[in-house]
Design a protein around this motif. Structure first.
Motif, PDB file in Angstrom:
ATOM      1  N   TYR A   1       0.819  -1.222   0.000  1.00  0.00           N
ATOM      2  CA  TYR A   1       0.000   0.000   0.000  1.00  0.00           C
ATOM      3  C   TYR A   1       0.849   1.265   0.000  1.00  0.00           C
ATOM      4  O   TYR A   1       0.290   2.378   0.006  1.00  0.00           O
ATOM      5  CB  TYR A   1      -0.929   0.017   1.222  1.00  0.00           C
ATOM      6  CG  TYR A   1      -1.881  -1.156   1.263  1.00  0.00           C
ATOM      7  CD1 TYR A   1      -2.756  -1.405   0.212  1.00  0.00           C
ATOM      8  CD2 TYR A   1      -1.892  -2.026   2.349  1.00  0.00           C
ATOM      9  CE1 TYR A   1      -3.622  -2.488   0.248  1.00  0.00           C
ATOM     10  CE2 TYR A   1      -2.759  -3.105   2.398  1.00  0.00           C
ATOM     11  CZ  TYR A   1      -3.613  -3.333   1.337  1.00  0.00           C
ATOM     12  OH  TYR A   1      -4.472  -4.394   1.377  1.00  0.00           O
ATOM     13  N   GLY A   2       2.165   1.127   0.075  1.00  0.00           N
ATOM     14  CA  GLY A   2       3.030   2.298   0.172  1.00  0.00           C
ATOM     15  C   GLY A   2       2.789   3.065   1.460  1.00  0.00           C
ATOM     16  O   GLY A   2       2.913   4.283   1.503  1.00  0.00           O
ATOM     17  N   ALA A   3       2.442   2.350   2.519  1.00  0.00           N
ATOM     18  CA  ALA A   3       2.103   2.984   3.798  1.00  0.00           C
ATOM     19  C   ALA A   3       3.107   2.587   4.873  1.00  0.00           C
ATOM     20  O   ALA A   3       3.683   1.500   4.830  1.00  0.00           O
ATOM     21  CB  ALA A   3       0.699   2.564   4.225  1.00  0.00           C
ATOM     22  N   LYS A   4       3.293   3.496   5.822  1.00  0.00           N
ATOM     23  CA  LYS A   4       4.142   3.196   6.973  1.00  0.00           C
ATOM     24  C   LYS A   4       3.645   3.979   8.170  1.00  0.00           C
ATOM     25  O   LYS A   4       2.944   4.986   8.020  1.00  0.00           O
ATOM     26  CB  LYS A   4       5.607   3.480   6.691  1.00  0.00           C
ATOM     27  CG  LYS A   4       5.943   4.919   6.392  1.00  0.00           C
ATOM     28  CD  LYS A   4       7.451   5.174   6.289  1.00  0.00           C
ATOM     29  CE  LYS A   4       8.016   4.652   4.998  1.00  0.00           C
ATOM     30  NZ  LYS A   4       9.426   5.059   4.787  1.00  0.00           N
ATOM     31  N   SER A   5       4.013   3.505   9.352  1.00  0.00           N
ATOM     32  CA  SER A   5       3.618   4.177  10.582  1.00  0.00           C
ATOM     33  C   SER A   5       4.721   4.029  11.618  1.00  0.00           C
ATOM     34  O   SER A   5       5.306   2.952  11.749  1.00  0.00           O
ATOM     35  CB  SER A   5       2.326   3.578  11.125  1.00  0.00           C
ATOM     36  OG  SER A   5       1.907   4.273  12.285  1.00  0.00           O
ATOM     37  N   GLU A   6       4.970   5.110  12.330  1.00  0.00           N
ATOM     38  CA  GLU A   6       5.892   5.036  13.455  1.00  0.00           C
ATOM     39  C   GLU A   6       5.128   4.549  14.674  1.00  0.00           C
ATOM     40  O   GLU A   6       4.007   4.994  14.939  1.00  0.00           O
ATOM     41  CB  GLU A   6       6.507   6.403  13.750  1.00  0.00           C
ATOM     42  CG  GLU A   6       7.592   6.778  12.787  1.00  0.00           C
ATOM     43  CD  GLU A   6       8.389   7.989  13.245  1.00  0.00           C
ATOM     44  OE1 GLU A   6       7.922   8.731  14.139  1.00  0.00           O
ATOM     45  OE2 GLU A   6       9.476   8.183  12.695  1.00  0.00           O
ATOM     46  N   VAL A   7       5.755   3.633  15.404  1.00  0.00           N
ATOM     47  CA  VAL A   7       5.151   3.051  16.600  1.00  0.00           C
ATOM     48  C   VAL A   7       6.109   3.290  17.762  1.00  0.00           C
ATOM     49  O   VAL A   7       7.230   2.796  17.762  1.00  0.00           O
ATOM     50  CB  VAL A   7       4.900   1.539  16.411  1.00  0.00           C
ATOM     51  CG1 VAL A   7       4.308   0.930  17.668  1.00  0.00           C
ATOM     52  CG2 VAL A   7       3.994   1.291  15.210  1.00  0.00           C
ATOM     53  N   LYS A   8       5.654   4.079  18.718  1.00  0.00           N
ATOM     54  CA  LYS A   8       6.453   4.336  19.917  1.00  0.00           C
ATOM     55  C   LYS A   8       6.048   3.322  20.980  1.00  0.00           C
ATOM     56  O   LYS A   8       4.868   3.218  21.322  1.00  0.00           O
ATOM     57  CB  LYS A   8       6.206   5.764  20.416  1.00  0.00           C
ATOM     58  CG  LYS A   8       7.035   6.129  21.625  1.00  0.00           C
ATOM     59  CD  LYS A   8       6.785   7.574  22.020  1.00  0.00           C
ATOM     60  CE  LYS A   8       7.635   7.957  23.209  1.00  0.00           C
ATOM     61  NZ  LYS A   8       7.369   9.339  23.633  1.00  0.00           N
TER      62      LYS A   8
END
Length: 148
Positions: A55-62
């Motif tokens: 999907y060309g998606a990313k997310s930062e996860v703290k």
């Protein structure tokens, strides 16, 4: 204003709690049922990036807190939503409960986020169950929004 509403999805996975917990913190396992790429294993105090390459998606996860075999507390992405993963040992396996909360959206935007989170985390748990119990990668995340 932050909403007091939360989303919850849960699933009994018929595997020992240590194995199920490891599946959520170790990207070598998690990539078989959720995201496709990660910058590392979940560790308290770290910020990890998860990617969904299809999907060309990313997310930062703290990673806010980890209690081995019990709890993973995280904060996600641009809107700083909280996502907690709870693990409870049961007679037949491990109950995984995912709670998402801390939404800043309102009205239709909030309804959309609630819908997306409920469906998304349910799909993650379904994929995890199939992979851990039967060794099958159902490709649920990839096939949820096929491009063609």
């Amino acid at each position: 204003m932050e909403s007091k509403i939360f989303v919850q999805a849960q699933m009994l996975i018929r595997k020992p709690i240590q194995e199920v917990f490891e599946a959520f913190i170790n990207p070598e396992i998690t990539t078989n049922f959720w995201f496709t790429k990660s910058t590392g294993k979940l560790e308290e105090g770290k910020i990890i990036t998860w990617e969904w390459e299809m999907y060309g998606a990313k997310s930062e996860v703290k990673v806010l807190q980890i209690i081995p075999n019990q709890l993973i507390k995280t904060e996600w992405g641009l809107f700083s939503n909280n996502v907690d993963y709870e693990f409870k040992e049961m007679e037949k396996g491990t109950l995984v409960i995912i709670k998402s909360y801390g939404y800043s959206e309102t009205g239709d935007g909030l309804l959309s986020v609630i819908n997306d989170n409920t469906g998304g985390f349910t799909t993650v748990l379904d994929g995890c169950k199939a992979y851990l119990e039967h060794g099958i990668n159902l490709r649920l995340i990839e096939d949820k929004f096929p491009s063609k």
